[in-house]
Design an enzyme around this catalytic site. Structure first.
Site, short mmCIF file in Angstrom:
data_model
loop_
_atom_site.label_atom_id
_atom_site.label_comp_id
_atom_site.label_asym_id
_atom_site.label_seq_id
_atom_site.Cartn_x
_atom_site.Cartn_y
_atom_site.Cartn_z
CE1 TYR A 210 22.91 38.68 52.95
CE2 TYR A 210 20.93 39.71 53.81
CZ TYR A 210 22.01 39.74 52.97
OH TYR A 210 22.23 40.85 52.17
N GLY A 212 22.23 40.75 56.72
CA GLY A 212 21.17 41.75 56.63
C GLY A 212 20.01 41.48 57.57
CE LYS A 219 21.17 49.06 54.64
NZ LYS A 219 21.30 48.27 53.44
CB SER A 260 20.69 50.34 41.98
OG SER A 260 19.68 49.37 42.04
N GLY A 261 24.24 50.68 42.17
CA GLY A 261 25.31 51.63 41.91
C GLY A 261 25.79 52.43 43.10
#
Length: 607
Positions: A210, A212, A219, A260-261
């Site tokens: 994955y 991430g 990250k 979340s946007g």
């Protein structure tokens, strides 16, 4: 002619003469020492140095297809990648900072953590090819760029990085320093999945694909650069960088937890970054750069009506890697929330899929994973700001701290000042957990600056640096809280498009064109300004009833929130006294209003 004797035997036996010649031209002893140590540890059959040329990209893509890490789609420039069914998101429980204990952070003693992860990595690349990528975090010609090297046995990982980061092979000439990332697919034994972060500058990742957890420069690098930033007095943040237009372009940053946007917000203006930002004080001005040059975005819910720019990117002929969506029999893909009819059958991360398929517990298996992703280059977006490669960065005039909060926070509010914004809007963030991390979705969790997954120092040190950073600026950015998810008993109080109005209000505030109402928690828009902006921006009306519902201050909820936050920071030994003082002032403001108005106060009562 390359002098083979200058290279350790571990490299001479695994690099072709042309690759050794490339390495020799760099004359970087630090690089040679690092690569030879990883080759000896992981024992690959061969090593391929990825300069970032067109030839390199074609080779890496071909290898990803040949080894099955990617599958070709009907569009010849599109591929699909599947991760292990249990490896679909950031693995908090398997990710460790190698240091002493840090509140809210998984840590392991350095010696213990290194022994464990190096033991798992030992021999992990046998019978495989090792790829080495050379990158710059930030524009290559910026004096603030940070160099990084990725080592991996995954062609998918290096393919992703060639799309997400700026190749910088020639910048490694001489004994320059660089961040180091070591990844191996290993055996895909999830019980032995480990991501170990040595703050001296090296990250080790094994038994995961994955992105991430495996694409080091994303990250994982954020943990290293955040630690650097706190030591050196700048900010390395989980923030989008967006240009919003008024009389001129205003550059803002936006920090939201995943899902979340943040990505959708970054598409509403001139795009510089959708995810990460380096922010430095340059002669008193806060200036920002995007360390990345691509987007690794959540695809769930992306549709043509709400996300026209992203939809266009995903359906044009530029290169795209889809991950963990549904592969349809006709060689195209489907994802949940796309607005298209759900197929009858296909292939997804769990294997063969059909409509109505259930797991061993009788739970329906979705066609695509909630954390399914897409990987594309920034240059694929028509709203890309031409200054995304500006070596001098862009001046930041405002910062947004956004959350997914169904019960308390108003859609948009402006802080009283830098300290108030940093602490009550950034450091106090609580948001519903998303599918980007393993665990139960929609549980509210403490997530300051949307960084808790990536923090690598004590929150006390981090906030001290943040507050001091603002004090050294000649003009501090205005700070805003945002919440696109507020509900009442009837459901959501906003539509997805309303965020366009909130951004325009920020631009008007920066230009002195919009008024505000002072509330206990900050400044909110006036009804008259929003009535005007809903008409100008969205071409629709805006009722007083909607305004009152959206911007009524839920004082009891805010008070409970700030009491929780204060208790958290009181439990952290090195929390600056200024943090507690700001929270105490905030609670006093709320208490004063509650004595006068009760548990809620409407804009009309405050006007």
């Amino acid at each position: 002619m390359v002098n083979m004797e200058v290279f350790p035997e571990s490299l001479r036996g695994r690099l072709s003469s042309s690759m050794l010649s490339k390495l020799n031209q760099l004359n970087n002893n630090y690089l040679v020492t690092f690569l030879s140590s990883i080759v000896e540890l992981c024992e690959p059959d061969s090593v391929y140095l990825v300069e970032g040329t067109g030839e390199d990209l074609e080779y890496v893509k071909r290898r990803a297809l040949e080894n099955g890490e990617e599958i070709p789609l009907r569009n010849r420039n599109h591929t699909i990648h599947f991760d292990h069914p249990l490896d679909q998101a950031r693995a908090r429980e398997d990710t460790f900072i190698l240091s002493g204990k840090i509140p809210f952070v998984n840590t392991k003693p350095k010696e213990e953590g290194l022994k464990e992860v190096l033991g798992i990595l030992k021999g992990s690349m046998r019978n495989r090819e090792m790829f080495v990528g050379f990158y710059s975090l930030g524009p290559v010609n910026s004096k603030h760029r940070i160099l990084a090297v990725q080592v991996t046995d995954s062609a998918y990982v290096i393919h992703s990085e060639l799309m997400l980061y700026r190749s910088a092979f020639k910048e490694f000439r001489g004994n320059v320093n660089f961040l180091r990332f070591v990844h191996s697919k290993g055996t895909q034994d999830i019980k032995k999945r480990r991501i170990a972060i040595d703050l001296d500058g090296t990250v080790y990742s094994v038994n995961t694909t994955y992105a991430g957890n495996s694409v080091g420069l994303k990250k994982l690098a954020l943990r290293l650069t955040l630690n650097m930033a706190v030591k050196e007095g700048w900010l390395s943040e989980h923030m989008a960088i967006i240009g919003i237009d008024g009389e001129r372009t205003h550059y803002i940053t936006a920090s939201f937890p995943s899902g979340s946007g943040k990505t959708s917000t970054s598409m509403l203006g001139k795009l510089i970054s959708d995810d990460l930002a380096f922010i430095r004080n340059v002669e008193g001005s806060p200036r920002a750069w995007n360390p990345e040059s691509g987007v690794f975005g959540i695809i769930h819910g992306i549709n043509s009506r709400d996300d026209p720019i992203i939809w266009e990117v995903l359906h044009q002929n530029d290169e795209v890697i889809f991950s963990n969506v549904l592969l349809k029999p006709d060689g195209t893909v489907y994802w949940e929330g796309s607005g298209e009819p759900e197929p009858e059958k296909g292939v997804n991360f769990a294997g063969e899929w059909w409509k109505g398929k259930k797991d061993e517990n009788g739970k329906p298996i979705p066609a695509s994973h909630p954390n399914a992703r897409f990987t594309v280059r920034l240059t694929s977006f028509r709203n890309l700001d031409p200054r995304y490669e500006d070596p001098k960065g862009v001046e930041v005039e405002a910062m947004i701290f956004g959350v997914k909060d169904y019960n308390t926070l108003v859609p948009i509010a402006e802080a009283f000042d830098w300290g108030h914004g940093v602490i009550t809007m950034g450091a106090s963030m609580e948001s519903a957990r998303t599918s980007a991390v393993l665990g139960k979705s929609d549980e509210m969790e403490f997530n300051p600056m949307a960084l808790l997954d990536f923090i690598s120092v004590s929150l006390g040190k981090y906030l001290s640096n943040y507050l001091d950073f603002g004090k050294r600026l000649s003009k501090t950015p205005r700070i805003y809280s945002a919440n696109y998810f507020l509900k009442d008993e009837k459901g959501f109080l906003n539509s997805k498009e309303d965020k366009r109005v909130w951004l325009r209000w920020i631009a008007d505030r920066l230009e002195g064109k919009a008024d505000s109402i002072r509330t206990p928690i900050g400044y909110i828009p006036t009804y008259d300004d929003l009535f005007r902006l809903f008409s100008q921006v969205l071409g629709k009306g805006y009722s007083r009833e909607s305004y009152e519902a959206q911007f009524t201050i839920r004082l009891k909820g805010y008070k409970e929130k700030f009491k929780r936050i204060k208790d958290i920071y009181l439990s952290i030994e090195d929390t600056p006294s200024e943090v507690i003082e700001i929270l105490d002032r905030q609670l006093l403001e709320i208490d004063k209003s509650m004595r006068k108005f009760g548990e809620r106060v409407t804009p009309s009562q405050l006007e």
